[in-house]
Scaffold this motif. Structure first.
Motif, PDB file in Angstrom:
ATOM      1  N   VAL A  60      -4.580   1.979  18.252  1.00  0.00           N
ATOM      2  CA  VAL A  60      -5.389   1.174  17.501  1.00  0.00           C
ATOM      3  C   VAL A  60      -6.198   2.153  16.518  1.00  0.00           C
ATOM      4  O   VAL A  60      -6.427   3.397  16.546  1.00  0.00           O
ATOM      5  N   GLN A  61      -5.933   1.878  15.200  1.00  0.00           N
ATOM      6  CA  GLN A  61      -6.422   2.739  13.902  1.00  0.00           C
ATOM      7  C   GLN A  61      -7.133   1.954  12.916  1.00  0.00           C
ATOM      8  O   GLN A  61      -6.812   0.279  13.226  1.00  0.00           O
ATOM      9  N   SER A  62      -7.835   2.175  12.426  1.00  0.00           N
ATOM     10  CA  SER A  62      -8.932   1.765  11.236  1.00  0.00           C
ATOM     11  C   SER A  62      -7.994   0.769  10.327  1.00  0.00           C
ATOM     12  O   SER A  62      -6.696   1.281   9.858  1.00  0.00           O
ATOM     13  N   HIS A  63      -8.386  -0.445  10.182  1.00  0.00           N
ATOM     14  CA  HIS A  63      -7.589  -1.136   9.141  1.00  0.00           C
ATOM     15  C   HIS A  63      -7.849  -0.606   7.567  1.00  0.00           C
ATOM     16  O   HIS A  63      -9.019  -0.159   7.413  1.00  0.00           O
ATOM     17  N   VAL A  64      -6.715  -0.560   6.891  1.00  0.00           N
ATOM     18  CA  VAL A  64      -6.753  -0.170   5.567  1.00  0.00           C
ATOM     19  C   VAL A  64      -7.033  -1.292   4.586  1.00  0.00           C
ATOM     20  O   VAL A  64      -6.109  -2.133   4.543  1.00  0.00           O
ATOM     21  N   SER A  65      -7.874  -1.149   3.935  1.00  0.00           N
ATOM     22  CA  SER A  65      -8.114  -2.276   2.742  1.00  0.00           C
ATOM     23  C   SER A  65      -7.575  -1.944   1.473  1.00  0.00           C
ATOM     24  O   SER A  65      -7.311  -0.301   1.189  1.00  0.00           O
ATOM     25  N   GLY A  66      -7.080  -2.609   0.675  1.00  0.00           N
ATOM     26  CA  GLY A  66      -6.313  -2.144  -0.466  1.00  0.00           C
ATOM     27  C   GLY A  66      -5.385  -3.341  -0.951  1.00  0.00           C
ATOM     28  O   GLY A  66      -5.029  -4.220  -0.009  1.00  0.00           O
ATOM     29  N   LEU A  67      -4.490  -2.871  -1.942  1.00  0.00           N
ATOM     30  CA  LEU A  67      -3.489  -3.823  -2.545  1.00  0.00           C
ATOM     31  C   LEU A  67      -2.389  -3.037  -1.989  1.00  0.00           C
ATOM     32  O   LEU A  67      -2.005  -2.073  -2.200  1.00  0.00           O
ATOM     33  N   PRO A  68      -1.293  -4.032  -1.566  1.00  0.00           N
ATOM     34  CA  PRO A  68      -0.048  -3.439  -0.928  1.00  0.00           C
ATOM     35  C   PRO A  68       0.813  -2.790  -2.037  1.00  0.00           C
ATOM     36  O   PRO A  68       0.735  -3.384  -3.202  1.00  0.00           O
ATOM     37  N   GLY A  69       1.531  -1.695  -1.981  1.00  0.00           N
ATOM     38  CA  GLY A  69       2.478  -1.166  -2.697  1.00  0.00           C
ATOM     39  C   GLY A  69       3.506  -1.962  -3.185  1.00  0.00           C
ATOM     40  O   GLY A  69       4.101  -1.782  -4.321  1.00  0.00           O
ATOM     41  N   SER A  70       3.856  -3.008  -2.593  1.00  0.00           N
ATOM     42  CA  SER A  70       4.908  -3.779  -2.562  1.00  0.00           C
ATOM     43  C   SER A  70       4.611  -4.894  -3.733  1.00  0.00           C
ATOM     44  O   SER A  70       5.611  -5.826  -4.315  1.00  0.00           O
ATOM     45  N   ASP A  71       3.110  -5.058  -4.101  1.00  0.00           N
ATOM     46  CA  ASP A  71       2.688  -6.202  -5.040  1.00  0.00           C
ATOM     47  C   ASP A  71       2.137  -5.510  -6.298  1.00  0.00           C
ATOM     48  O   ASP A  71       1.015  -5.505  -6.448  1.00  0.00           O
ATOM     49  N   LEU A  72       3.039  -5.115  -7.076  1.00  0.00           N
ATOM     50  CA  LEU A  72       2.653  -4.486  -8.327  1.00  0.00           C
ATOM     51  C   LEU A  72       1.901  -5.272  -9.361  1.00  0.00           C
ATOM     52  O   LEU A  72       1.302  -5.068 -10.110  1.00  0.00           O
ATOM     53  N   THR A  73       2.254  -6.547  -9.379  1.00  0.00           N
ATOM     54  CA  THR A  73       1.455  -7.590 -10.322  1.00  0.00           C
ATOM     55  C   THR A  73       0.088  -7.606  -9.605  1.00  0.00           C
ATOM     56  O   THR A  73      -0.881  -7.631 -10.916  1.00  0.00           O
ATOM     57  N   ALA A  74      -0.303  -7.549  -8.377  1.00  0.00           N
ATOM     58  CA  ALA A  74      -1.715  -7.389  -8.152  1.00  0.00           C
ATOM     59  C   ALA A  74      -2.417  -6.276  -8.568  1.00  0.00           C
ATOM     60  O   ALA A  74      -3.530  -6.069  -8.868  1.00  0.00           O
ATOM     61  N   VAL A  75      -1.580  -4.965  -8.418  1.00  0.00           N
ATOM     62  CA  VAL A  75      -1.998  -3.781  -8.599  1.00  0.00           C
ATOM     63  C   VAL A  75      -2.273  -3.588 -10.172  1.00  0.00           C
ATOM     64  O   VAL A  75      -3.343  -3.122 -10.430  1.00  0.00           O
ATOM     65  N   ARG A  76      -1.417  -4.230 -10.876  1.00  0.00           N
ATOM     66  CA  ARG A  76      -1.781  -4.004 -12.511  1.00  0.00           C
ATOM     67  C   ARG A  76      -3.192  -5.064 -12.897  1.00  0.00           C
ATOM     68  O   ARG A  76      -3.981  -4.851 -13.708  1.00  0.00           O
ATOM     69  N   ALA A  77      -2.967  -6.352 -12.232  1.00  0.00           N
ATOM     70  CA  ALA A  77      -4.037  -7.220 -12.336  1.00  0.00           C
ATOM     71  C   ALA A  77      -5.556  -6.511 -11.916  1.00  0.00           C
ATOM     72  O   ALA A  77      -6.550  -6.825 -12.645  1.00  0.00           O
ATOM     73  N   ALA A  78      -5.516  -5.760 -10.985  1.00  0.00           N
ATOM     74  CA  ALA A  78      -6.612  -4.980 -10.552  1.00  0.00           C
ATOM     75  C   ALA A  78      -7.031  -3.935 -11.540  1.00  0.00           C
ATOM     76  O   ALA A  78      -8.187  -3.109 -11.492  1.00  0.00           O
ATOM     77  N   GLY A  79      -6.289  -3.585 -12.746  1.00  0.00           N
ATOM     78  CA  GLY A  79      -6.536  -2.419 -13.541  1.00  0.00           C
ATOM     79  C   GLY A  79      -6.364  -1.008 -13.283  1.00  0.00           C
ATOM     80  O   GLY A  79      -6.904  -0.251 -13.787  1.00  0.00           O
ATOM     81  N   LEU A  80      -5.519  -0.978 -12.160  1.00  0.00           N
ATOM     82  CA  LEU A  80      -5.026   0.576 -11.752  1.00  0.00           C
ATOM     83  C   LEU A  80      -4.242   0.969 -12.532  1.00  0.00           C
ATOM     84  O   LEU A  80      -3.436   0.449 -12.983  1.00  0.00           O
ATOM     85  N   ASP A  81      -4.359   2.382 -12.629  1.00  0.00           N
ATOM     86  CA  ASP A  81      -3.323   3.149 -13.334  1.00  0.00           C
ATOM     87  C   ASP A  81      -2.125   3.630 -12.733  1.00  0.00           C
ATOM     88  O   ASP A  81      -2.126   4.337 -11.924  1.00  0.00           O
ATOM     89  N   LEU A  82      -1.008   3.085 -13.195  1.00  0.00           N
ATOM     90  CA  LEU A  82       0.440   2.842 -12.361  1.00  0.00           C
ATOM     91  C   LEU A  82       0.905   4.254 -12.492  1.00  0.00           C
ATOM     92  O   LEU A  82       1.490   4.955 -11.560  1.00  0.00           O
ATOM     93  N   THR A  83       0.661   4.924 -13.715  1.00  0.00           N
ATOM     94  CA  THR A  83       0.997   6.477 -14.112  1.00  0.00           C
ATOM     95  C   THR A  83       0.565   7.342 -12.958  1.00  0.00           C
ATOM     96  O   THR A  83       0.945   8.479 -12.372  1.00  0.00           O
ATOM     97  N   VAL A  84      -0.960   7.141 -12.760  1.00  0.00           N
ATOM     98  CA  VAL A  84      -1.827   8.172 -12.115  1.00  0.00           C
ATOM     99  C   VAL A  84      -1.372   7.856 -10.605  1.00  0.00           C
ATOM    100  O   VAL A  84      -1.246   8.867 -10.088  1.00  0.00           O
ATOM    101  N   LEU A  85      -1.027   6.509 -10.222  1.00  0.00           N
ATOM    102  CA  LEU A  85      -0.925   6.460  -8.879  1.00  0.00           C
ATOM    103  C   LEU A  85       0.760   6.940  -8.508  1.00  0.00           C
ATOM    104  O   LEU A  85       0.807   7.622  -7.392  1.00  0.00           O
TER     105      LEU A  85
END
Length: 555
Positions: A245-270
């Motif tokens: 049993v581990q805590s649930h991780v919230s966030g955008l999955p790394g497999s969905d880069l379209t959602a990551v870009r839409a969220a305004g995250l910096d892909l170069t920094v990631l």
């Protein structure tokens, strides 16, 4: 049976099934080469799983993947391990086996929780405030569900499939016996026993879901002061071998880069942060996530990165890490001899054509030198170097195949985030820091202290060890064991030597004995005694001629 191996009745049934599936996919030659056909010779061919003609329109590597998928989850995972062995298999097989995925049906919630509830002693519905019976994911070993603790915290339950342990143990036992059989059937260069042993160790570790929790906590401790890296918290109150049993991780999955870009995250920094985190695990901690693919990574606000699923981890010894650094700098410094020496040490052999291997390495170095840093792919460089090892029948140790897999996954993920991502530049600060540590005053002082301590320990223990040796010698219990290479050959030579020495003694005895008889008898030598003396001389002459001829024949 063949190879001196014993197969129980149920193992023979499973072996027959395996043989049938391999034959159905066009691998009858492999069945014969391994001697499986001899092992199951007493069983009717009608019991084979399939007898359909193989689809020869498919490439052999594709047919192998289909066969492994049909053989079940244990063999699927074996194929996944083999997909990391670029030192043993050609690129086409590596690419095809890389597509292996666990294809299993999901279990009903009531069937899944039987073993867990029996161990807990209470229904899961009483232990948690809420349970989602619809699985988030399903694998061959475990199924994942969301839940909520009584404290209100969202968690993830990873529950092992009931009854899977004896099934996998039976397959592992069979794989181990087949590996031993392959070792004796001319396939030793593929190191089947070593692969089977490491595979069994890895799979048994994965079966214990508590291991994943221990791995996660070890990595979390390393990043405790880094606000940009998150590792799920383990809830040990409910975690055990068949459920974690581990805590649930919230966030955008790394497999969905379209959602990551839409969220305004910096892909170069990631890309940079993710690479730095994994490289720190590898070079600084020597304990790393061995499967850093997009499905095991989540991105959050402020470009935070969360890693999940620590079921597969790698660990490097200090010596192995230093050898890796030496190899990389050997490439940079164009030291082909140094690189070749490390490769031979990794392969665990001093044999082979060292000069030819060094020449191949030098050609490899010439190809990568002069190429702009941004155009170099670390995964491609590693693949080329491993191809050189494969051509010379040199196999990598298991810990390095895990590391190469992690490097390739990491670089692929980094370039998906940022096409300009440069893995070599990302690794350079870690490598330079390690070189400084190894050549700096602190390392010199550490080695000096260790040397003094070892010397002092040797001096203090030497009298005691000598006393023990003398005691053993005085009581007649001292035994000397000598192991010689090519022992059988030397024993035969020793046997011939002893035979000739014995013949020499016999010849001398006949000569001396006959001379004594003739001298003692004087002129009154009877006919019988004279014949006896003459026969002794005649035998000595014949023996001497044979002895001289045998010595001349063997030069």
């Amino acid at each position: 049976m063949s190879g001196g191996l014993f197969f129980a009745a149920h193992d023979l049934r499973r072996l027959t099934e395996i043989a049938g599936i391999l034959i159905a996919h066009g691998f009858g030659d492999l069945v014969r080469q391994l001697g499986i056909d001899r092992l199951i010779g007493g069983i009717k061919k009608a019991t084979f799983h399939k007898q359909a003609a193989p689809n020869h329109s498919l490439a052999p590597e594709a047919r192998l993947r289909l066969a492994l998928e049909e053989l079940g989850p244990t063999f699927v995972k074996l194929g996944q391990i083999l997909s990391t062995r670029a030192d043993l298999l050609p690129p086409a097989y590596i690419a095809e086996l890389g597509h292996l995925r666990d294809k299993v049906r999901t279990l009903d919630w009531a069937d899944l929780i039987v073993e867990v509830e029996a161990e807990l002693g209470i229904p899961l519905a009483e232990a948690f405030d809420a349970l989602d019976t619809t699985p988030l994911a399903a694998g061959s070993i475990a199924q994942v569900h969301r839940a909520r603790l009584k404290t209100g915290e969202d968690v993830v339950l990873k529950i092992r499939r009931p009854g899977i342990v004896p099934v996998i143990e039976a397959d592992l036992r069979l794989i181990g016996r087949l590996a031993s059989l392959a070792e004796t059937e001319g396939l030793s260069r593929f190191r089947p026993v070593e692969i089977a042993t490491e595979f069994a160790r890895s799979l048994r570790s994965e079966l214990d879901l508590a291991n994943e929790c221990r791995n996660a906590e070890r990595v979390a401790a390393s990043f405790a002061d880094d606000p940009n890296i998150r590792i799920p918290t383990v809830h040990w109150q409910w975690s055990r071998e068949n459920m974690n049993v581990q805590s649930h991780v919230s966030g955008l999955p790394g497999s969905d880069l379209t959602a990551v870009r839409a969220a305004g995250l910096d892909l170069t920094v990631l890309a940079r942060r993710g690479a730095d985190a994994v490289l720190k695990m590898i070079f600084a901690d020597r304990f790393y996530h061995a499967d850093p693919h997009p499905g095991n990574v989540f991105y959050g606000p402020g470009n935070e990165i969360s890693f999940i699923d620590f079921g597969m981890v790698g660990q490097l010894t200090r010596q192995r890490r230093d050898e890796l650094v030496d190899l990389l700098f050997g490439v940079v410094e164009k030291r082909a001899d140094k690189v070749a020496g490390i490769l031979l040490r990794w392969a665990g052999t001093d044999g082979g054509d060292v000069v030819q291997l060094a020449a191949e390495v030098e050609r490899f170095i010439d190809r990568v030198h002069g190429v702009p840093l941004g155009e170099l792919h670390l995964s491609g460089m590693i693949s080329d170097l491993v191809a050189v090892m494969r051509e010379h029948h040199l196999a990598l140790p298991y810990d390095l195949t895990m590391l190469i897999k992690a490097f390739i996954s990491l670089e692929g993920m980094g370039r998906e985030l940022d096409p300009g991502f440069d893995m070599i530049s990302a690794a350079q600060p870690f490598l330079e820091d390690l070189v400084w540590q190894r050549r700096g005053p602190q390392e010199w002082m550490r080695r000096t202290r260790e040397g003094i301590a070892d010397g002092f320990g040797l001096m203090t223990e030497l009298p005691h060890d000598l006393r023990k040796l003398l005691d053993v010698a005085q009581t007649g219990r001292l035994k000397l064991h000598i192991e010689l290479d090519q022992g059988e050959r030397y024993l035969k030579r020793l046997d011939r030597l002893m035979a000739r020495l014995t013949m020499g003694i016999v010849i001398a005895a006949l000569t001396i004995g006959s001379s004594i008889v003739m001298a003692a008898s004087g002129d009154e030598l009877s006919i019988g005694v004279s014949i006896f003396a003459l026969l002794g001389f005649f035998g000595a002459v014949l023996g001497g001629v044979w002895l001289l001829w045998a010595i001349w024949r063997d030069r």
